[in-house]
Design a protein around this motif. Structure first.
Motif, PDB file in Angstrom:
ATOM      1  N   ASP A  98      33.585 -90.231 -62.700  1.00 52.95           N
ATOM      2  CA  ASP A  98      33.421 -91.346 -61.759  1.00 52.95           C
ATOM      3  C   ASP A  98      32.210 -91.005 -60.917  1.00 52.95           C
ATOM      4  OD1 ASP A  98      34.803 -89.506 -59.817  1.00 52.95           O
ATOM      5  OD2 ASP A  98      36.585 -90.143 -60.907  1.00 52.95           O
ATOM      6  N   SER A  99      32.386 -90.584 -59.647  1.00 52.74           N
ATOM      7  CA  SER A  99      31.233 -90.148 -58.852  1.00 52.74           C
ATOM      8  C   SER A  99      30.854 -88.704 -59.154  1.00 52.74           C
ATOM      9  CB  SER A  99      31.523 -90.317 -57.366  1.00 52.74           C
ATOM     10  OG  SER A  99      32.657 -89.566 -56.993  1.00 52.74           O
ATOM     11  N   LYS A 100      31.591 -88.071 -60.049  1.00 56.39           N
ATOM     12  CA  LYS A 100      31.272 -86.737 -60.559  1.00 56.39           C
ATOM     13  C   LYS A 100      31.970 -86.572 -61.902  1.00 56.39           C
ATOM     14  CE  LYS A 100      35.175 -84.420 -58.309  1.00 56.39           C
ATOM     15  NZ  LYS A 100      35.590 -83.305 -57.431  1.00 56.39           N
ATOM     16  N   ALA A 101      31.608 -85.531 -62.615  1.00 61.45           N
ATOM     17  CA  ALA A 101      32.258 -85.219 -63.892  1.00 61.45           C
ATOM     18  C   ALA A 101      33.110 -83.976 -63.710  1.00 61.45           C
ATOM     19  CB  ALA A 101      31.221 -84.995 -64.979  1.00 61.45           C
ATOM     20  N   GLU A 102      34.290 -83.982 -64.336  1.00 59.99           N
ATOM     21  CA  GLU A 102      35.215 -82.868 -64.152  1.00 59.99           C
ATOM     22  C   GLU A 102      36.063 -82.668 -65.400  1.00 59.99           C
ATOM     23  OE1 GLU A 102      38.935 -81.655 -61.142  1.00 59.99           O
ATOM     24  OE2 GLU A 102      37.868 -83.563 -60.902  1.00 59.99           O
ATOM     25  N   CYS A 103      36.232 -81.416 -65.815  1.00 60.26           N
ATOM     26  CA  CYS A 103      37.165 -81.100 -66.896  1.00 60.26           C
ATOM     27  C   CYS A 103      38.555 -80.997 -66.292  1.00 60.26           C
ATOM     28  CB  CYS A 103      36.783 -79.783 -67.571  1.00 60.26           C
ATOM     29  SG  CYS A 103      37.987 -79.255 -68.827  1.00 60.26           S
ATOM     30  N   ILE A 104      39.480 -81.822 -66.773  1.00 62.47           N
ATOM     31  CA  ILE A 104      40.836 -81.804 -66.225  1.00 62.47           C
ATOM     32  C   ILE A 104      41.852 -81.215 -67.202  1.00 62.47           C
ATOM     33  CG2 ILE A 104      40.443 -83.694 -64.611  1.00 62.47           C
ATOM     34  CD1 ILE A 104      41.798 -85.564 -66.624  1.00 62.47           C
ATOM     35  N   LEU A 105      41.413 -80.945 -68.435  1.00 66.09           N
ATOM     36  CA  LEU A 105      42.278 -80.272 -69.406  1.00 66.09           C
ATOM     37  C   LEU A 105      41.395 -79.458 -70.345  1.00 66.09           C
ATOM     38  CD1 LEU A 105      45.275 -79.998 -70.389  1.00 66.09           C
ATOM     39  CD2 LEU A 105      44.692 -81.701 -72.132  1.00 66.09           C
ATOM     40  N   GLU A 133      26.579 -87.366 -66.798  1.00 60.62           N
ATOM     41  CA  GLU A 133      27.157 -86.108 -66.358  1.00 60.62           C
ATOM     42  C   GLU A 133      28.425 -85.789 -67.142  1.00 60.62           C
ATOM     43  OE1 GLU A 133      24.620 -87.551 -62.966  1.00 60.62           O
ATOM     44  OE2 GLU A 133      25.848 -88.430 -64.536  1.00 60.62           O
ATOM     45  N   GLY A 134      29.238 -86.817 -67.398  1.00 62.85           N
ATOM     46  CA  GLY A 134      30.468 -86.617 -68.164  1.00 62.85           C
ATOM     47  C   GLY A 134      30.197 -86.174 -69.588  1.00 62.85           C
TER      48      GLY A 134
END
Length: 261
Positions: A98-105, A133-134
């Motif tokens: 969204d407003s950043k990219a993040e690994c959640i799993l 970014e994602g």
């Protein structure tokens, strides 16, 4: 569990399970527009909200895109776990943007991924969708997992990137171009399989095309999330049973139940 223990368990999994792997990264849009109610199952309350630069009628009830996406992901994991071959071969990680990219799993043996993260759409009024970014993060994770396979002597098939969005990318143009160029090189060298999926009428088809130089983006029919993930799980199961790492082929008959071309 501490990071050291996770690394140790992951290495043990690779040694103890010699099955060829299919690494799959779900790269998923969680911008504010994913709170949209599709399919007419909501009750409009009269308010107008602006997300991602577009105006929507607010809804007080109903099931949102993000809710249905969560249902579809759970269906995918359940289907893979129930197949005797796929549960040893398919490895899934999840990235949200969204407003950043993040690994959640992170990648792991699917039988250890008991608790699947619940996606929550952003409340950011700007509706940021940092797709570049994602994708860059997803490619980093896939490359790192491939290196772990190599270090452990484990065979693997072409990695899969499943990119799903309902809007336009609006992160850094430089980062987005880096991601597009990485995809172009990897697809050209047969190093990745990309599935670009557009959600809703406002999804940026032209942007998705740039992230998928070989495969035409497909538009998800209203609320057909489970059908899409059933299609994906069927493809994974077929690959894990055949051991065929070559090009993934999709027939029109395979997608007519959930996609619009």
């Amino acid at each position: 569990m501490e990071q050291y223990e996770l690394i140790k368990i992951n290495k043990e999994d690779l040694v103890n399970n010699p099955a060829p792997r299919i690494p799959v990264c779900l790269c998923l849009d969680t911008s504010g527009s994913m709170n949209t109610i599709d399919g007419g199952d909501g009750v409009v309350n009269g308010q107008i909200v602006e997300i991602d630069g577009k105006k929507y009628r607010a809804s007080t009830t109903g099931v949102s895109r993000i809710d249905r996406l969560n249902e579809g992901i759970k269906h995918l994991f359940e289907t893979i776990r129930n197949d005797d071959s796929a549960r040893f071969s398919v490895e899934i990680c999840m990235v949200k943007f969204d407003s950043k990219a993040e690994c959640i799993l992170p990648f792991a043996n699917i039988e250890r991924q008991v608790e699947i993260p619940e996606l929550v759409a952003s409340n950011d009024a700007q509706g940021n969708s940092f797709m570049g970014e994602g994708v860059n993060l997803a490619l980093d994770l896939l490359e790192a997992r491939k290196q772990e396979y190599k270090d452990s002597g484990v065979d693997y098939m072409q990695p899969w990137l499943i990119l799903m969005t309902d809007g336009e990318a609006n992160g850094s143009q430089i980062v987005q171009q880096q991601a597009i160029e990485r995809i172009e090189r990897m697809v050209g060298n047969k190093k990745i399989v990309v599935f670009p999926i557009a959600i809703g009428s406002d999804a940026g088809i032209d942007t998705l095309k740039q992230f998928s130089p070989e495969r035409q983006p497909l538009k998800l029919q209203d609320m057909k999330y489970n059908e899409f993930f059933q299609f994906i799980s069927n493809m994974m199961i077929a690959k894990s049973n055949s051991g065929d790492g070559e090009k993934v082929r999709i027939l029109l008959s395979d997608i007519k139940g959930w996609a619009e071309i």
